[in-house]
Scaffold this motif. Structure first.
Motif, mmCIF file in Angstrom:
data_model
loop_
_atom_site.group_PDB
_atom_site.id
_atom_site.type_symbol
_atom_site.label_atom_id
_atom_site.label_comp_id
_atom_site.label_asym_id
_atom_site.label_seq_id
_atom_site.Cartn_x
_atom_site.Cartn_y
_atom_site.Cartn_z
ATOM 1 N N LEU A 342 0.802 -1.228 0.000
ATOM 2 C CA LEU A 342 0.000 0.000 0.000
ATOM 3 C C LEU A 342 0.838 1.283 0.000
ATOM 4 O O LEU A 342 0.612 2.169 -0.828
ATOM 5 C CB LEU A 342 -0.951 0.008 1.206
ATOM 6 C CG LEU A 342 -2.342 -0.579 1.034
ATOM 7 C CD1 LEU A 342 -3.126 -0.462 2.325
ATOM 8 C CD2 LEU A 342 -3.087 0.124 -0.092
ATOM 9 N N ILE A 383 -7.964 1.475 -3.276
ATOM 10 C CA ILE A 383 -7.552 0.163 -3.797
ATOM 11 C C ILE A 383 -8.410 -0.194 -5.012
ATOM 12 O O ILE A 383 -7.911 -0.729 -6.010
ATOM 13 C CB ILE A 383 -7.674 -0.913 -2.704
ATOM 14 C CG1 ILE A 383 -6.723 -0.605 -1.542
ATOM 15 C CG2 ILE A 383 -7.360 -2.297 -3.262
ATOM 16 C CD1 ILE A 383 -6.879 -1.531 -0.353
ATOM 17 N N LEU A 387 -5.989 -0.937 -8.210
ATOM 18 C CA LEU A 387 -5.549 -2.308 -7.948
ATOM 19 C C LEU A 387 -4.458 -2.795 -8.905
ATOM 20 O O LEU A 387 -3.508 -3.443 -8.459
ATOM 21 C CB LEU A 387 -6.742 -3.259 -7.954
ATOM 22 C CG LEU A 387 -6.437 -4.681 -7.497
ATOM 23 C CD1 LEU A 387 -5.865 -4.694 -6.079
ATOM 24 C CD2 LEU A 387 -7.675 -5.571 -7.559
#
Length: 435
Positions: A342, A383, A387
């Motif tokens: 992340l 996200i 992604l």
């Protein structure tokens, strides 16, 4: 992440800046600020848009309907202390648990309640690093009123695992579902996006961003011990993973015994009153269609055969290839690798979001990312938007890690709802590299 940048210091200066996932116009956050202002000074109705944006009148109307905001003449008012609910990141504010050394009364660290309920419940054996970087073992004596009292104890083979359960209830869609095409190698019985067959089914990841309710319960714990001992690793044998300390070969199937990590349950404790956390938040559901599942199963089956034919001793992590379905192993590992990556792509912490896997059918699994802050922090949505970039970063991070099958630098996540089971770096990489 520190280790990653320590080996690539040039990235600190030359790499592109991360995306900021915080959304200043997020309706939940606007509502929190609006409530604080209404308590402190009151808000003139004609100034709502000026101070809080064009969506503020609609948000204020909803708060009035809920009975927490009141209109008197030309002003909006509220009571109480809503400031304590202003929590933009998971694990902060009212949800924080302070870990305190029983002898020195000094603070050891802070944990979110979501993690603390699974890690430092009364009776838990908790390991952490001290200021010198050394591993320290504690036993939790109590967990009450936002504070856990930990007693320093000698290192031991014993460990505890919370008996926990997470329920998810998906309420309504926040966005249209998204299908992301994946590139996977040709395998027998599988259909690819580059196939000339007009009836070909492309390999896809299916993303759904929804509003959901998360309920996490810790009802007790198990006290266990872990040792490396000789055992039979033939899954078809009745002695599979049984203790065979003095046998060079299994007395039942005759196969050579191998050293493996064996876990024994010594005791199980149930709490009179479970520890519970319940909150509403955005949830990102990710699943993979049948061509991807077929590909994963065939790769795992081939790997199993290769390992069984090899004369070398099997590393502990690879035993999970026999213990869990290929789809579960891949999705769970993939989710953890995304969390580890992340900060490389999104300006967010793995502590802002969590990931679990839910079984939907006989061999059908879906992964769920969910924000840990009530109402959300925007991380799951980030996200959802990024992604493929996250998958590329996760693949680089996993490949560059020197571990053989996964470690805390690239795979293991503190506070995993599934207890960090069904994880294998190489299987998760199959999905990361398909994006």
């Amino acid at each position: 992440m520190d280790n990653y940048f320590a080996e690539r210091p040039e990235l600190l200066l030359s790499a592109e800046s991360e995306l900021v996932s915080f959304n200043a116009n997020y309706p939940i956050d606007i509502a929190k600020h609006l409530m604080c202002a209404a308590v402190e000074t009151g808000i003139r109705a004609n100034k709502l848009k000026h101070y809080f944006g064009k969506s503020a009148p609609q948000i204020a109307t909803a708060l009035i309907e809920q009975g927490v905001l009141h209109r008197s003449r030309d002003k909006l008012w509220a009571k109480g202390f809503p400031h304590k609910d202003v929590n933009f990141r998971g694990g902060t504010g009212a949800s924080t648990i302070q870990l305190v050394d029983a002898e020195t009364q000094e603070e050891i660290e802070l944990l979110s309640a979501e993690i603390a309920y699974r890690e430092v419940f009364p009776g838990a054996i908790y390991r952490t690093q001290n200021s010198d970087g050394c591993l320290v073992t504690y036993t939790s004596r109590s967990l009450l009123n936002g504070k856990a009292i930990l007693q320093n104890t000698p290192e031991t083979r014993l460990f505890t695992v919370a008996i926990s359960h997470t329920d998810t209830s998906l309420k309504q869609n926040l966005s249209l579902p998204q299908q992301i095409p994946l590139v996977i190698p040709e395998v027998e019985g599988n259909v690819q996006t580059n196939s000339t067959d007009s009836k070909a089914i492309p390999a896809q990841a299916i993303l759904e961003l929804v509003w959901g309710e998360i309920s996490q319960l810790v009802t007790g714990y198990q006290l266990l011990t872990r040792n490396y001992e000789l055992t039979c690793l033939n899954r078809k044998c009745v002695n599979y993973k049984e203790h065979l300390p003095k046998c060079t070969a299994c007395p039942v199937c005759g196969k050579r015994t191998r050293s493996a990590e064996l876990t024994s349950v010594l005791n199980e404790v149930n709490f009179e009153q479970p520890y519970e956390i319940k909150f509403a938040t955005p949830v990102l559901q990710i699943s993979f269609n049948s061509p991807v599942e077929c590909y994963l199963q065939q790769v795992v089956t081939a790997t199993r055969q290769e390992l069984l034919q090899s004369q070398q001793e099997m590393e502990p992590g690879y035993q999970q290839l026999w213990e869990y379905p290929a789809n579960l192993l891949a999705i769970h590992s993939f989710g953890h690798q995304i969390l580890a990556a992340l900060p490389l792509t999104i300006l967010a912490s793995p502590n802002d979001v969590n990931f679990l896997v839910e079984k939907r059918g006989a061999n059908d699994y879906a992964g769920l990312f969910y924000d840990l802050a009530e109402g959300g922090s925007g991380t799951s949505e980030a996200i959802f938007r990024s992604l493929p970039q996250l998958a590329h970063a996760a693949a680089e991070l996993a490949r560059s890690c020197s571990c053989s099958s996964g470690c805390p630098k690239c795979l293991i996540q503190s506070g995993c709802p599934d207890g960090n089971k069904a994880l294998l770096k190489q299987v998760g990489l199959l999905l990361c590299e398909a994006f």
